[in-house]
Write a protein that holds these residues in place. Structure first.
Motif, PDB file in Angstrom:
ATOM      1  N   LEU A  21       0.850  -0.888  -0.097  1.00 22.11           N
ATOM      2  CA  LEU A  21       0.024  -0.047  -0.374  1.00 22.11           C
ATOM      3  C   LEU A  21       0.630   1.066  -0.268  1.00 22.11           C
ATOM      4  O   LEU A  21       1.480   1.417   0.800  1.00 22.11           O
ATOM      5  N   VAL A  22       0.614   2.129  -1.097  1.00 20.71           N
ATOM      6  CA  VAL A  22       1.858   3.070  -0.929  1.00 20.71           C
ATOM      7  C   VAL A  22       1.052   4.429  -0.870  1.00 20.71           C
ATOM      8  O   VAL A  22      -0.387   4.777  -1.825  1.00 20.71           O
ATOM      9  N   HIS A  23       1.709   4.942  -0.197  1.00 21.26           N
ATOM     10  CA  HIS A  23       0.710   6.944   0.613  1.00 21.26           C
ATOM     11  C   HIS A  23       1.721   8.196   0.498  1.00 21.26           C
ATOM     12  O   HIS A  23       1.079   8.690  -0.072  1.00 21.26           O
ATOM     13  N   ARG A  24       3.050   7.426  -0.715  1.00 19.53           N
ATOM     14  CA  ARG A  24       3.512   9.159  -1.366  1.00 19.53           C
ATOM     15  C   ARG A  24       3.951   8.335  -2.899  1.00 19.53           C
ATOM     16  O   ARG A  24       4.618   7.865  -2.824  1.00 19.53           O
ATOM     17  N   ARG A  25       3.198   8.559  -3.633  1.00 22.61           N
ATOM     18  CA  ARG A  25       3.439   8.131  -4.701  1.00 22.61           C
ATOM     19  C   ARG A  25       4.231   9.121  -5.696  1.00 22.61           C
ATOM     20  O   ARG A  25       4.218  10.310  -5.215  1.00 22.61           O
ATOM     21  N   PRO A  26       5.096   8.783  -6.172  1.00 26.71           N
ATOM     22  CA  PRO A  26       6.029   9.024  -7.426  1.00 26.71           C
ATOM     23  C   PRO A  26       5.397  10.234  -8.107  1.00 26.71           C
ATOM     24  O   PRO A  26       3.878  10.534  -8.504  1.00 26.71           O
ATOM     25  N   ALA A  27       5.814  11.841  -8.018  1.00 27.28           N
ATOM     26  CA  ALA A  27       4.735  13.262  -8.586  1.00 27.28           C
ATOM     27  C   ALA A  27       5.519  13.793  -9.513  1.00 27.28           C
ATOM     28  O   ALA A  27       5.120  14.619  -9.879  1.00 27.28           O
ATOM     29  N   THR A  28       6.573  13.614 -10.032  1.00 29.02           N
ATOM     30  CA  THR A  28       7.271  13.771 -10.855  1.00 29.02           C
ATOM     31  C   THR A  28       8.261  13.357 -11.984  1.00 29.02           C
ATOM     32  O   THR A  28       8.228  12.149 -11.754  1.00 29.02           O
ATOM     33  N   PRO A  29       7.891  13.429 -13.631  1.00 20.37           N
ATOM     34  CA  PRO A  29       8.526  12.829 -14.178  1.00 20.37           C
ATOM     35  C   PRO A  29       9.636  11.913 -13.836  1.00 20.37           C
ATOM     36  O   PRO A  29       9.995  10.604 -14.311  1.00 20.37           O
ATOM     37  N   GLU A  30      11.030  12.790 -13.487  1.00 20.25           N
ATOM     38  CA  GLU A  30      12.144  12.154 -13.284  1.00 20.25           C
ATOM     39  C   GLU A  30      11.466  10.568 -11.893  1.00 20.25           C
ATOM     40  O   GLU A  30      12.513  10.279 -12.185  1.00 20.25           O
ATOM     41  N   SER A  31      10.513  11.275 -10.293  1.00 16.92           N
ATOM     42  CA  SER A  31      10.959  10.363  -9.648  1.00 16.92           C
ATOM     43  C   SER A  31       9.788   9.271 -10.351  1.00 16.92           C
ATOM     44  O   SER A  31       9.902   8.293  -9.503  1.00 16.92           O
ATOM     45  N   LEU A  32       9.171   9.499 -10.802  1.00 14.00           N
ATOM     46  CA  LEU A  32       8.081   8.670 -12.037  1.00 14.00           C
ATOM     47  C   LEU A  32       8.986   6.866 -11.997  1.00 14.00           C
ATOM     48  O   LEU A  32       9.048   6.077 -12.152  1.00 14.00           O
ATOM     49  N   ALA A  33      10.289   8.081 -12.997  1.00 15.88           N
ATOM     50  CA  ALA A  33      11.159   7.249 -14.152  1.00 15.88           C
ATOM     51  C   ALA A  33      11.843   6.363 -12.993  1.00 15.88           C
ATOM     52  O   ALA A  33      12.011   5.133 -13.161  1.00 15.88           O
ATOM     53  N   THR A  34      12.451   7.056 -12.097  1.00 18.50           N
ATOM     54  CA  THR A  34      13.736   6.200 -10.941  1.00 18.50           C
ATOM     55  C   THR A  34      12.134   4.831 -10.444  1.00 18.50           C
ATOM     56  O   THR A  34      13.177   3.486 -10.280  1.00 18.50           O
ATOM     57  N   ALA A  35      11.251   5.153  -9.568  1.00 19.47           N
ATOM     58  CA  ALA A  35      10.444   3.665  -9.190  1.00 19.47           C
ATOM     59  C   ALA A  35       9.967   3.091 -10.474  1.00 19.47           C
ATOM     60  O   ALA A  35       9.809   1.684 -10.275  1.00 19.47           O
ATOM     61  N   THR A  36      10.301   3.724 -11.242  1.00 19.74           N
ATOM     62  CA  THR A  36      10.084   2.711 -12.799  1.00 19.74           C
ATOM     63  C   THR A  36      11.094   1.666 -12.734  1.00 19.74           C
ATOM     64  O   THR A  36      10.495   0.563 -12.390  1.00 19.74           O
TER      65      THR A  36
END
Length: 237
Positions: free
Chosen positions: A186-201
């Motif tokens: 369960l994720v409470h703080r999803r990545p919110a920027t293109p860079e953080s989303l790319a890193t998490a992916t």
């Protein structure tokens, strides 16, 4: 020190429990069956109580699968190490060029204000197993259970502990499900920027290649779907 199970039952009604195993630190692991439709509500209640009780709840799948979840606690599978076998696991895919390329796609193609929902596999099961583990945090549970669900990728319980600790620190991710070959967070703080989303992916790919190669098919699809949802799913063949 964790409160006793009897003390816990005074705070929240629990299903009948049995001592199902002994964790790697010598503490008991309890298990009981619940209706699938009630499982996530019960997990949520027990998660809120964790800081006070010391018991981390985890949904372990259909009752006949419990032995496979706990097989790493059998004497023949005693953990040979309590340290990660691959401490650089997440950094293997997260290069500057890969983050830049995927972030450019995310920025051009995705509306980051749109978020997905929460998926918990137990909700689709008639009956599921609730396990209670004495653990400082959810990310410690795979190590305490010597979970072998990704042994085909040579990941040990300490590897999962390290990765899930990272996901908890950076994204507020909490362990919900630990089935024979599945982890759900369960994720409470999803990545919110293109860079953080790319890193998490890319971190997801490094941790669990099967969710791309045998699942969604591409990093772009993973970024567009799971990484913007309120829960994350990992499965190893």
């Amino acid at each position: 020190m964790a409160m006793t199970i009897d003390e816990l039952q005074q705070l929240r009604t629990l299903p009948p429990l049995r001592e199902a195993a002994t964790a790697t630190d010598g503490t008991p692991v309890y298990a009981g069956e619940v209706d699938g439709v009630d499982a996530f509500r019960l997990w949520s209640d027990l998660r809120r109580l964790h800081e006070h009780t010391g018991w981390w709840p985890v949904l372990a799948g259909e009752p006949d699968e419990l032995a496979s979840v706990l097989i790493g606690l059998c004497p023949d599978f005693a953990p040979g190490t309590t340290t990660p076998s691959n401490p650089d696991l997440l950094s293997e895919e997260v290069t500057a060029d890969a983050v830049h390329a995927l972030a450019a796609h995310v920025e051009a193609e995705l509306d980051l204000t749109q978020a997905g929902g929460i998926h918990v596999s137990a909700l689709g099961q008639d009956r599921t197993t609730l396990c209670l583990v004495q653990a400082p945090a959810g990310h410690d549970v795979p190590a305490l259970l010597n979970w072998l669900g990704a042994c085909n990728y040579d990941l040990n319980g300490a590897d999962h502990q390290a990765v899930l600790r990272h996901f908890h620190t950076h994204y507020g991710a909490d362990l919900v499900t630990l089935e024979p070959d599945i982890i759900e967070l369960l994720v409470h703080r999803r990545p919110a920027t293109p860079e953080s989303l790319a890193t998490a992916t890319l971190e997801h790919l490094a941790y669990c290649p099967d969710i791309v190669s045998q699942g969604v098919g591409s990093l772009e699809a993973l970024a567009a779907g799971q990484l913007r949802a309120g829960s994350w799913y990992f499965w190893w063949d």
